[in-house]
Design a protein around this motif. Sequence first.
Motif, PDB file in Angstrom:
ATOM      1  N   ALA A 319      -3.039   4.207  -4.678  1.00  0.00           N
ATOM      2  CA  ALA A 319      -4.313   3.743  -4.257  1.00  0.00           C
ATOM      3  C   ALA A 319      -4.832   3.171  -5.370  1.00  0.00           C
ATOM      4  CB  ALA A 319      -5.209   4.992  -3.710  1.00  0.00           C
ATOM      5  N   ALA A 320      -4.796   3.677  -6.399  1.00  0.00           N
ATOM      6  CA  ALA A 320      -5.560   3.090  -7.917  1.00  0.00           C
ATOM      7  C   ALA A 320      -5.137   1.924  -8.130  1.00  0.00           C
ATOM      8  CB  ALA A 320      -5.591   4.055  -8.848  1.00  0.00           C
ATOM      9  N   GLY A 321      -3.660   1.675  -7.883  1.00  0.00           N
ATOM     10  CA  GLY A 321      -3.219   0.597  -8.350  1.00  0.00           C
ATOM     11  C   GLY A 321      -3.131  -0.572  -7.586  1.00  0.00           C
ATOM     12  N   LYS A 322      -3.833  -0.662  -6.772  1.00  0.00           N
ATOM     13  CA  LYS A 322      -3.627  -1.978  -5.707  1.00  0.00           C
ATOM     14  C   LYS A 322      -3.937  -3.329  -6.198  1.00  0.00           C
ATOM     15  CE  LYS A 322      -4.729   0.677  -1.153  1.00  0.00           C
ATOM     16  NZ  LYS A 322      -5.394   0.768  -0.119  1.00  0.00           N
ATOM     17  N   ALA A 323      -4.958  -3.363  -7.011  1.00  0.00           N
ATOM     18  CA  ALA A 323      -5.075  -4.907  -7.664  1.00  0.00           C
ATOM     19  C   ALA A 323      -3.843  -4.941  -8.705  1.00  0.00           C
ATOM     20  CB  ALA A 323      -6.171  -4.621  -8.317  1.00  0.00           C
ATOM     21  N   LYS A 324      -3.378  -4.070  -9.409  1.00  0.00           N
ATOM     22  CA  LYS A 324      -2.251  -4.319 -10.039  1.00  0.00           C
ATOM     23  C   LYS A 324      -1.101  -4.553  -9.067  1.00  0.00           C
ATOM     24  CE  LYS A 324      -3.532  -0.914 -13.718  1.00  0.00           C
ATOM     25  NZ  LYS A 324      -3.337   0.230 -14.403  1.00  0.00           N
ATOM     26  N   THR A 325      -0.778  -4.125  -8.079  1.00  0.00           N
ATOM     27  CA  THR A 325       0.285  -4.717  -7.295  1.00  0.00           C
ATOM     28  C   THR A 325       0.406  -5.754  -7.004  1.00  0.00           C
ATOM     29  OG1 THR A 325       0.832  -2.219  -6.674  1.00  0.00           O
ATOM     30  CG2 THR A 325       1.533  -3.885  -5.363  1.00  0.00           C
ATOM     31  N   ALA A 326      -0.872  -6.302  -6.437  1.00  0.00           N
ATOM     32  CA  ALA A 326      -1.092  -7.717  -5.932  1.00  0.00           C
ATOM     33  C   ALA A 326      -1.211  -8.488  -7.093  1.00  0.00           C
ATOM     34  CB  ALA A 326      -2.783  -7.857  -5.421  1.00  0.00           C
ATOM     35  N   PHE A 327      -1.498  -8.394  -8.138  1.00  0.00           N
ATOM     36  CA  PHE A 327      -1.183  -9.250  -9.504  1.00  0.00           C
ATOM     37  C   PHE A 327       0.259  -9.454  -9.875  1.00  0.00           C
ATOM     38  CE2 PHE A 327      -0.713  -9.900 -13.902  1.00  0.00           C
ATOM     39  CZ  PHE A 327      -1.361 -11.031 -14.104  1.00  0.00           C
ATOM     40  N   TYR A 328       0.939  -8.334  -9.986  1.00  0.00           N
ATOM     41  CA  TYR A 328       2.461  -8.280 -10.303  1.00  0.00           C
ATOM     42  C   TYR A 328       3.176  -9.127  -9.159  1.00  0.00           C
ATOM     43  CZ  TYR A 328       0.943  -5.731 -14.089  1.00  0.00           C
ATOM     44  OH  TYR A 328       0.569  -5.013 -15.338  1.00  0.00           O
ATOM     45  N   ARG A 329       2.627  -8.813  -7.870  1.00  0.00           N
ATOM     46  CA  ARG A 329       3.560  -9.369  -6.676  1.00  0.00           C
ATOM     47  C   ARG A 329       3.503 -10.951  -6.894  1.00  0.00           C
ATOM     48  NH1 ARG A 329       1.755  -6.103  -1.331  1.00  0.00           N
ATOM     49  NH2 ARG A 329       3.215  -4.498  -1.462  1.00  0.00           N
TER      50      ARG A 329
END
Length: 436
Positions: A319-329
């Motif tokens: 949940a905390a890493g949604k922005a990071k996941t979107a960036f790395y995707r």
Amino acid sequence: MTVQLRREDLHVSVTDPESASMNFLNEITARFPDAVSLAAGRPYDGFHTTDDLHRYLRSYLAHLEALGLGREQRERQLLQYGRTNGHLGGLIARMLAVDEGVEVPAEAVMVTAGCQEAMVIALRGLCARPGDVVLAVEPCYVGLTGAARVLGVEVVPVPESADGLDPETVREVAAAVRASGRRPRALYLVPSFANPSGASMPVPARRRLLEVAEEADLLVLEDDPYGLFGLDDEPRPTLKALDAGGRVVYLGSFAKSCFPGVRVGFLVADQVVAGADGRRTLLAEELSTVKSLLTVNTSPVAQAVVGGFLVESGCSVRAAGKAKTAFYRANLRTLLGALEREFAGEPRVRWNAPAGGFFAVVDVPLTADEAMLEVSAREHGVLWTPMSFFYTAGSGGGRHRIRLSCSALPPDRVEEGVHRLAALVRARADAPGADR
């Protein structure tokens, strides 16, 4: 007169090329600071600020106060040595339950000084006899092979396929090791978006691997630094989540989910250890002696920073890493799209298409060694990692392959890096000695 030592009298881990590969990358990065680095596998700097440190510390202290700890107790927990296995076991166990569906007691968690220490502790604790060896996926993360070399533990490679590790290959290699009189103790792998290959094991293969581990009497060292960062939301259960037989020792890190400078990792070892006296403990508790001799304990201040991060996130790094996941995707898609644009007309250049993570592997029509990397940095301003760094010395593996990382740069720099790489390939592919 100053004492002079002979290099050949130093341990092999000090002098051999495999151990020195990461130092070489750091050195060449420092020498060519303006080069676009597609070599660095670190997280993107834009996700971290020093303000986070203060906020996380305050959140963790408030958490301790809510648990009923007085001021003196809170200060002692952060400012004294503390428990060898750390004081985040409960929060990490909750995180694993929330994010991975893994239920373990807090006592099964050891907090380590980065995941690297977890690897050293697991290898040292499990490989007890002269003939004990560890199996490891090849190509393999150099942290594991380097840790084994420091300890004098033999690593037997298990070749990886395009879909990750093949369980039947593991079975065959384990049988061959036993037939040679050695004892295979554990298997190391990164099942989701591996470093360096980017490969990811399908779920049926994960289930079969656990069956093979049972048949071959192997423990599995599952390293999972990239599992958050798939290109889609397809469920990819960890081996630990699928493990009904207690075969998996789970290695984790907060380098990607929180930030690398905190240097906090963890080991989950809930296997029961029975002593000759009938006493039964958990493997994580048994390994605490090894931990105490390495680092005494993991920095309580660093643990408090991670503790605050976990408290603020409700113990869900997903949940905390949604922005990071979107960036790395987005960055991985940018990397793969740039490779398609730059090399679509070059049949001698091929690459894989990972389903997530930080890395892709490119086959190139030139010898991708340290000398060529220096040419790449000096003449074309781009850095990458030779895949030969991730293969057994003398095997010749990875000779014409490079690892590209897309995690540390904004998208436009990823595209620029691939553009510069294409210029290197065009200039050097047909040059005399390119395929030396």
